[in-house]
Design an enzyme around this catalytic site. Structure first.
Site: not given
Ligand code: UDP
Length: 480
Positions: A22-23, A126, A344, A361, A364-366, A369
């Site tokens: 996520g970072h 970071d 995925a 969940h 922030w990225n999700s 997106e």
């Molecule tokens: N992600 C992905 N496939 C997966 C799980 C996560 O591509 O199976 C990517 C998702 O698109 C996002 C990042 O991993 O860019 C996860 O960041 P997020 O801030 O949503 O959550 P974190 O994993 O840091 O809790």
């Protein structure tokens, strides 16, 4: 947007991501974005993380029009703390502990050796590399901070760190977060440990912000317009340059992003989605580290099945419970949904026209997106800043609904179990095409259009990126 400049006139930036998807993923996207604006970008990370990002960088370098490849430099992890995967996603628990952060100190020396050798003009680090302001000072170059989340969650965290309104022992009593433009109610049980109890690392991070040239944010002005100007307490300046994931324009970009996908995953998933009606499928994924107890997994499955909507559920088993332990293969095959394990291609899935909702969940990225794909959310925060992001999605931009009253914890056993009925009800609210669902879909579609405009030439994030690069170029020239 081909920007060619002679090498000596180019700005050279070192990007130093934290070792968690996520970072790291948005920082890699940022390096790509900056390269498209003519910057020479170097990503510094450890060998096993290089394996995760190399395919997408190779694809970018081979297809990029500007002839300036992104470079990756490896630093060996001197501490054994991050073995075996050199990444938080391969840990049993996703907690960012003081011990974990202390182990990050061991990256300082090899990183400074690279600074000495390559002499970049700036560092984007970071926030969790709390030593990087010292490294930047040592080489007389600006350090920009990236912490991977939005302005709203940072603002809420800092307000609450200064003032937890309740101390009467009732963690379930609601309180109103003070000093925000929206009425945001929270419960103490929703707050992460770093807010409830200040520690040396959060203090170091805040000090790091203040000593930095500024903060680069993965957000965009139209999304957080009510809050961006309020974030002045933590840092001298901020540049909103997102949504960064939008730099993944073609299908290969989206497939290669973040990590290596299991063989056949994309084909299975794409064929299945292609056979579904537009906006009929719920995508379910709890980020890179979200894991659950078996009873909770079973409730999720029952809730998904009871909703009647087709679904793609990506179950993470890394460091957690393996799918076969609670769902036999034949039963899995008989389901109306596709249940998959491993990594995925999230951005690819979210942008498929069959996807009508995202149970997430709320990393922030999700969240971003989902917004950039125009998909409303069923929110299921687990820990950390995810509860603040959930409030943003549900109460500020109003493009999602909550499953129920949850408890914030990295430990799955400590969380309250959400029942199949709660899950089914929340899914229906987003997917059923009723007035509430239609209104959410309209709002998220507007935000999607605004996000696309923000990164186009002349858009706010495009201009902010240019502005920042020009400032850094000026500093470089003044120094020369
Ligand atoms: N992600 C992905 N496939 C997966 C799980 C996560 O591509 O199976 C990517 C998702 O698109 C996002 C990042 O991993 O860019 C996860 O960041 P997020 O801030 O949503 O959550 P974190 O994993 O840091 O809790």
């Amino acid at each position: 947007m081909a920007v060619c400049q002679e090498n000596r006139h180019r700005l050279h930036i070192f990007f130093l991501p934290f070792l968690a998807p996520g970072h790291m993923i948005p920082m890699v996207d940022m390096a790509r974005r900056f390269t498209e604006h003519g910057v020479k970008s170097t990503i510094v990370t450890t060998p096993l993380n290089v394996l995760r990002i190399q395919p997408s960088i190779d694809h970018f370098n081979n297809s990029s029009e500007n002839n300036w490849p992104i470079e990756i430099l490896q630093i060996k992890f001197p501490s054994s703390y991050f073995e075996p995967g050199e990444n938080v996603s391969s840990f049993q628990s996703p907690s960012i502990t003081g011990e974990l952060l202390a182990s990050m100190n061991s990256l300082r020396q090899p990183f400074e050796e690279l600074l000495e050798k390559h002499r970049p003009d700036a560092i984007v680090s970071d926030a969790l590399h709390v030593w990087s302001p010292d490294s930047a000072d040592m080489f007389g170059i600006p350090r920009l901070v990236f912490h991977g989340c939005g302005t709203f969650p940072i603002l809420v965290s800092t307000k609450l760190m200064d003032h937890i309104p309740l101390d009467d022992g009732d963690d379930e009593k609601k309180f109103v977060v003070p000093g925000l433009h929206h009425r945001i109610e929270m419960r103490v049980s929703e707050l992460p440990g770093y807010v409830l109890k200040r520690n040396i690392w959060t203090d170091d991070m805040v000090r790091g912000y203040r000593r930095s040239y500024g903060v680069v944010m993965n957000t965009f002005t139209d999304l957080e317009k009510d809050y961006i100007r309020d974030d002045v307490a933590t840092s001298p300046s901020s540049w909103e340059v997102g949504p960064l994931s939008l730099c993944n324009r073609d299908k290969t970009d989206m497939i290669l992003r973040g990590d290596v996908i299991a063989d056949g995953f994309s084909a299975t998933c794409m064929d299945w989605m292609d056979s579904m009606k537009p906006k009929s499928v719920l995508y379910v994924c709890f980020g890179s580290c979200g894991k659950f107890t078996i009873p909770q997994l079973k409730e999720i499955l029952s809730g998904l099945d009871a909703s009647g909507y087709p679904y793609i559920w990506v179950v993470k088993s890394v460091g957690g419970t393996h799918l076969s332990e609670w769902l036999p293969e034949e039963e899995r095959r008989s389901k109306k949904g596709l249940i998959l394990t491993g990594w995925a291609p999230q951005v690819l899935i979210l942008n498929h026209n069959s996807i009508g909702g995202f149970m997430s969940h709320c990393g922030w990225n999700s969240c971003l997106e989902s917004i950039t794909a125009g998909v409303p959310m069923v929110t299921w925060p687990l820990f950390g800043d995810q509860f603040f992001n959930m409030k943003f999605i549900v109460d500020v931009v109003k493009v999602g609904v909550e499953v129920g009253d949850m408890v914030c914890s990295e430990i799955a056993e400590e969380r309250r179990v959400m029942t199949r009925w709660q899950i089914e009800k929340a899914i229906r609210r987003v997917m059923d095409g009723g007035d509430e669902a239609v209104a959410m879909r309209k709002r998220v579609s507007t935000l999607r259009s605004l996000s696309l405009k923000a990164v186009e030439e002349g858009g706010s994030s495009f201009n902010n990126t240019r502005r920042l690069i020009n400032e850094l170029m000026k500093l470089k020239h003044d120094k020369a």
